[in-house]
Design an enzyme around this catalytic site. Structure first.
Site, short mmCIF file in Angstrom:
data_model
loop_
_atom_site.label_atom_id
_atom_site.label_comp_id
_atom_site.label_asym_id
_atom_site.label_seq_id
_atom_site.Cartn_x
_atom_site.Cartn_y
_atom_site.Cartn_z
CG HIS A 179 -4.18 -1.17 4.83
ND1 HIS A 179 -3.67 -0.47 3.77
CD2 HIS A 179 -4.97 -2.13 4.30
CE1 HIS A 179 -4.13 -0.99 2.64
NE2 HIS A 179 -4.91 -2.01 2.94
CB THR B 145 -6.96 5.01 -7.73
OG1 THR B 145 -6.57 6.17 -6.99
CG2 THR B 145 -7.78 5.43 -8.94
CG HIS C 92 -9.46 13.11 -2.23
ND1 HIS C 92 -8.47 13.14 -3.19
CD2 HIS C 92 -9.93 11.84 -2.21
CE1 HIS C 92 -8.35 11.93 -3.73
NE2 HIS C 92 -9.23 11.13 -3.17
CG HIS D 116 -4.72 3.15 3.63
ND1 HIS D 116 -3.57 2.64 4.22
CD2 HIS D 116 -5.27 3.99 4.53
CE1 HIS D 116 -3.44 3.16 5.43
NE2 HIS D 116 -4.46 3.99 5.64
CB CYS E 56 -0.90 -0.03 1.23
SG CYS E 56 -1.77 1.51 1.52
CG ASN F 36 -13.19 9.48 -4.59
OD1 ASN F 36 -14.26 10.08 -4.71
ND2 ASN F 36 -12.05 9.96 -5.06
CG HIS G 158 -7.51 8.33 0.45
ND1 HIS G 158 -7.58 7.00 0.10
CD2 HIS G 158 -7.84 9.02 -0.67
CE1 HIS G 158 -7.93 6.89 -1.17
NE2 HIS G 158 -8.10 8.12 -1.66
N GLY H 158 -14.49 6.06 -8.24
CA GLY H 158 -13.15 6.22 -8.80
C GLY H 158 -12.04 6.04 -7.78
#
Ligand code: 5GP
Ligand code: ZN
Length: 111
Positions: free
Chosen positions: A46, A94, A101, A97, A4, A86, A99, A92
């Site tokens: 994780h 990608t 934004h 793990h 990761c 997301n 997160h 989308g």
């Protein structure tokens, strides 16, 4: 998790610009920003999806948002910011793990 990118950045195994780090989470610069300021807030645990996280980490998501608001000026987000998580293919996602934004530093497109 071994494969990761976010776990690797946290451990210093690959480079990353870390703006904030404590035992629970970190805030890094996005390597491919989609806005003038585009950061990622990443829990230490994780877990790919919100559905996978422990109760402790669920609470942590709230703490992360609070920390982001307290660091608003320092992060270059004086005039406001947008938070996005997301989840899955349709959104989308990608990196598997969780997160958040953090986007801002300019007037963002409305949606
Ligand atoms: P997602 O599409 O999963 O919501 O967001 C993943 C984000 O991680 C993308 O915006 C991408 O630019 C960013 N990203 C992917 N690999 C790296 C990396 O190695 N370093 C950093 N700093 N960001 C990354
Ligand atoms: Zn990870």
């Amino acid at each position: 998790m071994d494969n990761c990118v976010f776990c690797k950045i946290r451990k210093g195994e690959i480079p990353g610009t870390i703006l904030y780090k404590d035992e629970d989470f970190m805030i890094i610069k996005n390597i491919a920003p989609s806005s003038k300021v585009h950061l990622l807030a990443i829990p230490t645990e994780h877990a790919p999806f919100i559905a996978d996280i422990s109760e402790k980490s669920a609470e942590l998501l709230g703490k992360m948002m609070s920390k982001i608001s307290h660091m608003q000026e320092e992060l270059g987000l004086t005039n406001g910011y947008r938070l996005i998580i997301n989840q899955g293919e349709d959104a989308g996602q990608t990196v598997s793990h969780i997160h958040i934004h953090i986007m801002g530093g300019e007037k963002l497109a409305e949606f």
